[in-house]
Every structure is written in structure tokens, then in C-alpha cells.
Design a protein around this motif. Structure first.
Motif, mmCIF file in Angstrom:
data_model
loop_
_atom_site.group_PDB
_atom_site.id
_atom_site.type_symbol
_atom_site.label_atom_id
_atom_site.label_comp_id
_atom_site.label_asym_id
_atom_site.label_seq_id
_atom_site.Cartn_x
_atom_site.Cartn_y
_atom_site.Cartn_z
ATOM 1 N N THR A 112 16.030 34.721 34.860
ATOM 2 C CA THR A 112 15.293 35.185 33.693
ATOM 3 C C THR A 112 13.858 35.496 34.098
ATOM 4 O O THR A 112 13.220 34.702 34.795
ATOM 5 N N LEU A 113 13.353 36.657 33.645
ATOM 6 C CA LEU A 113 12.014 37.095 34.021
ATOM 7 C C LEU A 113 11.115 37.113 32.788
ATOM 8 O O LEU A 113 11.264 37.957 31.905
ATOM 9 N N GLY A 114 10.203 36.162 32.729
ATOM 10 C CA GLY A 114 9.231 36.097 31.648
ATOM 11 C C GLY A 114 7.897 36.662 32.083
ATOM 12 O O GLY A 114 7.772 37.273 33.153
ATOM 13 N N HIS A 115 6.866 36.435 31.283
ATOM 14 C CA HIS A 115 5.575 37.088 31.492
ATOM 15 C C HIS A 115 4.452 36.057 31.523
ATOM 16 O O HIS A 115 4.533 35.008 30.879
ATOM 17 N N HIS A 116 3.378 36.408 32.268
ATOM 18 C CA HIS A 116 2.318 35.425 32.543
ATOM 19 C C HIS A 116 0.953 36.110 32.614
ATOM 20 O O HIS A 116 0.104 35.698 33.401
ATOM 21 N N SER A 117 0.774 37.170 31.830
ATOM 22 C CA SER A 117 -0.464 37.948 31.736
ATOM 23 C C SER A 117 -0.542 38.999 32.837
ATOM 24 O O SER A 117 0.301 39.052 33.739
ATOM 25 N N SER A 118 -1.582 39.816 32.763
ATOM 26 C CA SER A 118 -1.788 40.866 33.763
ATOM 27 C C SER A 118 -2.496 40.358 35.009
ATOM 28 O O SER A 118 -2.104 40.676 36.133
ATOM 29 N N SER A 119 -3.523 39.524 34.819
ATOM 30 C CA SER A 119 -4.358 39.132 35.956
ATOM 31 C C SER A 119 -4.644 37.637 36.041
ATOM 32 O O SER A 119 -5.510 37.218 36.801
ATOM 33 N N HIS A 120 -3.921 36.834 35.263
ATOM 34 C CA HIS A 120 -4.059 35.375 35.265
ATOM 35 C C HIS A 120 -5.479 34.923 34.919
ATOM 36 O O HIS A 120 -6.059 34.068 35.600
ATOM 37 N N PRO A 121 -6.054 35.421 33.824
ATOM 38 C CA PRO A 121 -7.399 34.984 33.432
ATOM 39 C C PRO A 121 -7.343 33.767 32.519
ATOM 40 O O PRO A 121 -6.276 33.289 32.140
ATOM 41 N N HIS A 122 -8.512 33.288 32.149
ATOM 42 C CA HIS A 122 -8.628 32.251 31.123
ATOM 43 C C HIS A 122 -8.619 32.966 29.774
ATOM 44 O O HIS A 122 -9.669 33.352 29.244
ATOM 45 N N LEU A 123 -7.456 33.134 29.208
ATOM 46 C CA LEU A 123 -7.322 33.935 27.992
ATOM 47 C C LEU A 123 -8.073 33.328 26.814
ATOM 48 O O LEU A 123 -8.517 34.047 25.910
ATOM 49 N N ASN A 124 -8.218 32.025 26.800
ATOM 50 C CA ASN A 124 -8.914 31.373 25.683
ATOM 51 C C ASN A 124 -10.423 31.586 25.725
ATOM 52 O O ASN A 124 -11.121 31.271 24.762
ATOM 53 N N ALA A 125 -10.925 32.110 26.849
ATOM 54 C CA ALA A 125 -12.357 32.385 26.975
ATOM 55 C C ALA A 125 -12.682 33.855 26.711
ATOM 56 O O ALA A 125 -13.843 34.255 26.839
ATOM 57 N N MET A 126 -11.686 34.636 26.335
ATOM 58 C CA MET A 126 -11.863 36.060 26.084
ATOM 59 C C MET A 126 -11.819 36.331 24.587
ATOM 60 O O MET A 126 -11.380 35.487 23.806
ATOM 61 N N THR A 127 -12.271 37.506 24.181
ATOM 62 C CA THR A 127 -12.084 37.908 22.795
ATOM 63 C C THR A 127 -10.596 38.081 22.537
ATOM 64 O O THR A 127 -9.802 38.286 23.465
ATOM 65 N N PHE A 128 -10.221 38.000 21.276
ATOM 66 C CA PHE A 128 -8.809 38.165 20.934
ATOM 67 C C PHE A 128 -8.282 39.505 21.447
ATOM 68 O O PHE A 128 -7.197 39.565 22.042
ATOM 69 N N GLU A 129 -9.026 40.586 21.236
ATOM 70 C CA GLU A 129 -8.555 41.907 21.635
ATOM 71 C C GLU A 129 -8.422 42.021 23.147
ATOM 72 O O GLU A 129 -7.451 42.598 23.652
ATOM 73 N N ALA A 130 -9.373 41.456 23.889
ATOM 74 C CA ALA A 130 -9.297 41.508 25.344
ATOM 75 C C ALA A 130 -8.118 40.684 25.868
ATOM 76 O O ALA A 130 -7.414 41.088 26.798
ATOM 77 N N ALA A 131 -7.907 39.521 25.274
ATOM 78 C CA ALA A 131 -6.786 38.677 25.688
ATOM 79 C C ALA A 131 -5.453 39.340 25.366
ATOM 80 O O ALA A 131 -4.529 39.341 26.190
ATOM 81 N N LYS A 132 -5.340 39.894 24.174
ATOM 82 C CA LYS A 132 -4.111 40.596 23.795
ATOM 83 C C LYS A 132 -3.847 41.761 24.741
ATOM 84 O O LYS A 132 -2.704 41.990 25.157
ATOM 85 N N ASP A 133 -4.891 42.498 25.096
ATOM 86 C CA ASP A 133 -4.737 43.618 26.023
ATOM 87 C C ASP A 133 -4.248 43.145 27.381
ATOM 88 O O ASP A 133 -3.380 43.785 27.995
ATOM 89 N N ASN A 134 -4.775 42.025 27.862
ATOM 90 C CA ASN A 134 -4.339 41.499 29.157
ATOM 91 C C ASN A 134 -2.882 41.070 29.104
ATOM 92 O O ASN A 134 -2.112 41.319 30.048
ATOM 93 N N ILE A 135 -2.488 40.441 28.021
ATOM 94 C CA ILE A 135 -1.084 40.061 27.854
ATOM 95 C C ILE A 135 -0.187 41.298 27.850
ATOM 96 O O ILE A 135 0.831 41.350 28.544
ATOM 97 N N ASP A 136 -0.575 42.299 27.069
ATOM 98 C CA ASP A 136 0.254 43.505 26.949
ATOM 99 C C ASP A 136 0.315 44.284 28.256
ATOM 100 O O ASP A 136 1.372 44.833 28.609
ATOM 101 N N ARG A 137 -0.797 44.367 28.982
ATOM 102 C CA ARG A 137 -0.772 45.060 30.269
ATOM 103 C C ARG A 137 0.107 44.325 31.272
ATOM 104 O O ARG A 137 0.775 44.950 32.109
#
Length: 263
Positions: A112-137
Motif C-alpha cells: 500500500t502506497l500512502g502519502h507523506h507531503s511533498s518535501s517533509h516540512p513542519h506543516l504545523n508551522a506553515m499557513t494553512f494554504e501553504a501546508a495544504k499546497d505541500n500536501i497536495d503537491r
């Protein structure tokens, strides 16, 4: 041809040969059952982060690997194939983009292949839109590597936050999209430098205490790749059973979240 490419091709060939045999083969650990995870019933799982985890029986484990694919991933795939074991890989998009052949190889092996973000950042330290974009990318890069088409709609709606750092807004967003957020019940702490022998001692000790659960490893760690054959042998010798997790198909009957199909 580079030495890395030659090494990857050798491991690809071994993994394919191992899975070409009927599984489980006599004397292997095998995969005891497949558990379909219903996003509506289990939107967030893993006791290290959330109150709820998967409905596992005593001595059942789910094996998960983060941060790949990487040059060490073929060793992980080969060890799993030798024991006829299926696992879940939470992939970083930039790594999937760099090594799409490994993404396809893991999928071809039944994992099974799941997802773990685009670049492995600290998503909780980003704006919602930036974090969502990283997840989607990240999802789009994983999907492009696997299926040749970039899309933010995941074919496997499983996601794990880097560092387990979520926010209420991101959790709500993923739940609204039907994406299961995986934490873990315990882990090997393999981000710390240690020998394979020390890692084996640590993870088997934690397993004895927990008796069951979702286990976190990292397929980018050479020490984990070296330790894994001995850990799988430990599971087999001590009567543990591996459960493979997959998404519940949309429109499936309610009882299908606990399918007990034998591999």
C-alpha cells in the motif's frame, strides 16, 4: 551505468523473483489478513497521536515505512518479499519524483502506497494554504510516479504528517476529503543513530510491551534495512501476524472494513 542503478536493478530482480513464487511459502511469515480501513469510521488512527487505532487482535501488527523511496528501499522490499509480507509506505513526493521506478516496484509487490507531503516540512508551522499546497503537491508527485498522471486526488487516501505535526484545520480538511490520517502505536526510533542490533532490541522490547499495533519504520535508514530480516524472523518465531491495510472501497458494505481475506 552507475553503480546505484546497477544495485537497484539487482534488488528489483530479486524482489520480483521472490514475489513470483506463491505466497505465503512454507516457512515464511506471510501476511495473515487484509484490513480495509473505512475513512468514515477511522479518520485518524495511531495511539501516539490520537485516541483511536485500528481494530487489531492480540499479536497483530501493521508495518509502515516513512520518507522513501530511497536507495535503501529495495533492501526493504526484498526482505518483505522473502517473508511474503505486505506493508504500507508513506512516500515523500520529491523522492517519488526522483525514483518513480521504486514507487512502481512497491506497488507491483502488492504494498500500500500512502502519502507523506511533498518535501517533509513542519506543516504545523506553515499557513494553512501553504501546508495544504505541500500536501497536495506530494500527493500529485506520488500519483504521477505511480500512474503517470499528477492529481491531488489520491488513489490510496492514506496520509501521515511529517513529524506527526498536524493542526486541527489540516485534520479537518483531510477528513472532509476522506483521507485517513495515520499516526502510529509505537516506533523503532530509527531516526536516531544506532546499530541494527540495537534497533532490533529496542523494537522487539516495545512490541513485547504493546503486543500489537501500527509500527513505524523509515525505509531511508540503512540500519533499518539491515535489521528488518531479523525482525521479520522474530515475528515469525514468536507467533506474531502481519495485517495489510488498504482503503475501504467507496460504496462497499459497512462490514467490509474488517475483511479477513487470507493471502
Amino acid at each position: 551505468m552507475s553503480m546505484l542503478r546497477v544495485t537497484l536493478l539487482v534488488f528489483f530482480a530479486w524482489t520480483t523473483a521472490a514475489w513470483a513464487s506463491d505466497c505465503p511459502r512454507q516457512g515464511t511469515l506471510g501476511t495473515s489478513r487484509t484490513l480495509e480501513v473505512d475513512a468514515a469510521k477511522y479518520p485518524r488512527i495511531g495511539l501516539k497521536s490520537f485516541p483511536q487505532t485500528l481494530p487489531l487482535d492480540d499479536k497483530e501488527v501493521v508495518l509502515t515505512f516513512d520518507d522513501g523511496p530511497a536507495a535503501t528501499t529495495p533492501r526493504i522490499l526484498a526482505a518483505l518479499a522473502r517473508e511474503c509480507v505486505l506493508a504500507t509506505f508513506f512516500q515523500v513526493g520529491r523522492n517519488s519524483q526522483a525514483l518513480p521506478g521504486l514507487v512502481k516496484k512497491a506497488a507491483a509487490g502488492g504494498h500500500t502506497l500512502g502519502h507523506h507531503s511533498s518535501s517533509h516540512p513542519h506543516l504545523n508551522a506553515m499557513t494553512f494554504e501553504a501546508a495544504k499546497d505541500n500536501i497536495d503537491r506530494g500527493i500529485a508527485a506520488d500519483e504521477a510516479a505511480l500512474n503517470g498522471k499528477a492529481t491531488s486526488i489520491p488513489s490510496t487516501p492514506f496520509f501521515r504528517f511529517p513529524y506527526f505535526e498536524s493542526t486541527p484545520e489540516l485534520l479537518d480538511m483531510l477528513q472532509a476529503r476522506g483521507i485517513v490520517v495515520f499516526g502510529a502505536d509505537f516506533w523503532a526510533s530509527d531516526w536516531l543513530p544506532m546499530t541494527p542490533q540495537d534497533e532490533l532490541k529496542l523494537i522487539t522490547g516495545r512490541l513485547k510491551a504493546a503486543r500489537k499495533g501500527i509500527i513505524l519504520f523509515h525505509d531511508i535508514r540503512a540500519q533499518t534495512a539491515a535489521m528488518l530480516p531479523d525482525f521479520l524472523k522474530y515475528l515469525r518465531v514468536n507467533g506474531y501476524r502481519v495485517v495489510h491495510v488498504v482503503p475501504k472501497p467507496k460504496g462497499a458494505e459497512k462490514h467490509a472494513d474488517d475483511s479477513r481475506n487470507i493471502h
